[in-house]
Design an enzyme around this catalytic site. Structure first.
Site, short mmCIF file in Angstrom:
data_model
loop_
_atom_site.label_atom_id
_atom_site.label_comp_id
_atom_site.label_asym_id
_atom_site.label_seq_id
_atom_site.Cartn_x
_atom_site.Cartn_y
_atom_site.Cartn_z
CE LYS A 1 -2.51 1.98 5.28
NZ LYS A 1 -1.98 1.52 3.99
CB SER B 1 -0.96 0.02 1.20
OG SER B 1 -0.25 0.03 2.42
#
Length: 352
Positions: free
Chosen positions: A281, A236
């Site tokens: 996140k 990611s």
């Protein structure tokens, strides 16, 4: 109550407490992790960091749940509980899971370099190293010397350009037949050769070594790019790697003076892909005081909707999470590296 019973009760209590704290359950807990400034992780040889702002990747915390941490997570707003089967594949050990994450990260770095150099119109060369061993079957004879994370360089002295070529060659062998495997251990360069017996890999008489495999390659560039990711796994961070590399490579300050976090996979052609843990996140970037967050505006297919009717794009989830947090951090949707660069170029220059 006599002394023996008291001691026995004390032992039982201690064991119960230890079980609650230490014994892992078939669940994982994900929670906000850290932001890591890419200027400290990515180096383009001969190119000093000239940015007034910064690019940062974001991580999530992942831990095997115990009864104690599971209870805490149930009452924590930004901690999610996932079944072990949702994190690890069937039969995959924790060690194999870590090897898989290591491979994904290495692949993300290669893709990021290719995407950035392509965008900058700079030449690069992909070097094929061999077959990366992701996992091994229980009946594999190669278990005597191979482990997850090793790389097969050749079979019977023959080298291959793709995993398809490797599979095709091995497929010509018979169960019980022996072949020579030339390989390197993880984090080593010395080649070794051992003889391995072919086994039945699907209980239908199909011969193979008994491994799950992917291509092992790296990208050669001038100037040389180094990405330090010792403690980070998964794919990611690829998109943010590509932005950092591109900015350093072209000497263009794409941050415009802002502290920018983000996430997303990256393909060599610059396509940005969906990731997991977007909520955690966003929380991580908000706590770090970032000005902007770049979130994948991925395509939701009919198959995805059928499997999970309420599914949304990473961007849509990120906007919702940012609103819930009440953050001043702005969320920017991105689909490709080209688009991300154009969006960043349009940001007003920040006066420090």
């Amino acid at each position: 109550m006599n002394k023996i019973l008291k001691r026995l009760l004390l032992v039982i209590i201690v064991l119960a407490v230890l079980a609650v704290i230490l014994i892992p359950l078939p669940y994982y807990i994900t929670k906000p992790g850290t932001t890591e400034k890419l200027g400290e992780l990515v180096k383009v040889e001969g190119k000093a960091d000239n940015k007034n702002g910064s690019f940062s990747l974001t991580t999530i915390g992942l831990q095997h749940a115990t009864a104690l941490t599971l209870t805490i997570a149930k009452f924590s707003k930004y901690q999610e509980i996932d079944k072990e089967s949702e994190i690890r594949t069937e039969g995959e050990t924790e060690a194999q899971f870590n090897v898989r994450q290591m491979y994904y990260m290495n692949s993300a770095k290669n893709n990021a370099i290719e995407a950035a150099f392509t965008k900058a119109n700079k030449p690069f060369k992909s070097e094929y190293n061999g077959i990366f061993v992701l996992s091994m079957t229980e009946n594999s004879d190669a278990r005597r010397f191979l482990k997850e994370g090793d790389t097969i360089r050749a079979v019977d002295g023959k080298k291959f350009k793709t995993s398809e070529e490797f599979v095709k060659y091995v497929g010509t062998k018979k169960i019980g037949e022996k072949i020579n495997i030339t390989y390197t251990k993880a984090n080593e360069s010395k080649e070794r050769t051992d003889k391995v017996k072919m086994v039945d890999i699907d209980k239908k008489g199909r011969a193979g070594i008994g491994i799950t495999l992917v291509d092992d390659k790296n990208v050669q560039t001038t100037p040389k790019v180094t990405v330090k990711t010792d403690k980070i796994g998964g794919p990611s961070a690829g998109f943010m790697f590509s932005l950092e590399i591109l900015s350093d490579l072209t000497r263009e300050d794409l941050t415009r003076g802002y502290d920018i976090a983000g996430t997303g996979t990256i393909e060599p052609d610059g396509t940005i892909g969906r990731i997991g843990g977007i909520e955690e996140k966003i929380v991580t970037a908000h706590k770090a005081g970032k000005d902007y967050f770049l979130a994948p505006d991925d395509t939701i297919t009919k198959e995805m909707k059928k499997a999970k009717p309420g599914i949304k794009t990473n961007y849509a989830d990120a906007v919702k999470d940012a609103k819930d947090l009440g953050t001043d951090m702005k969320i920017i949707p991105v689909k490709t590296l080209d688009q991300a660069v154009e969006v960043l170029r349009e940001l007003p220059q920040k006066n420090k």
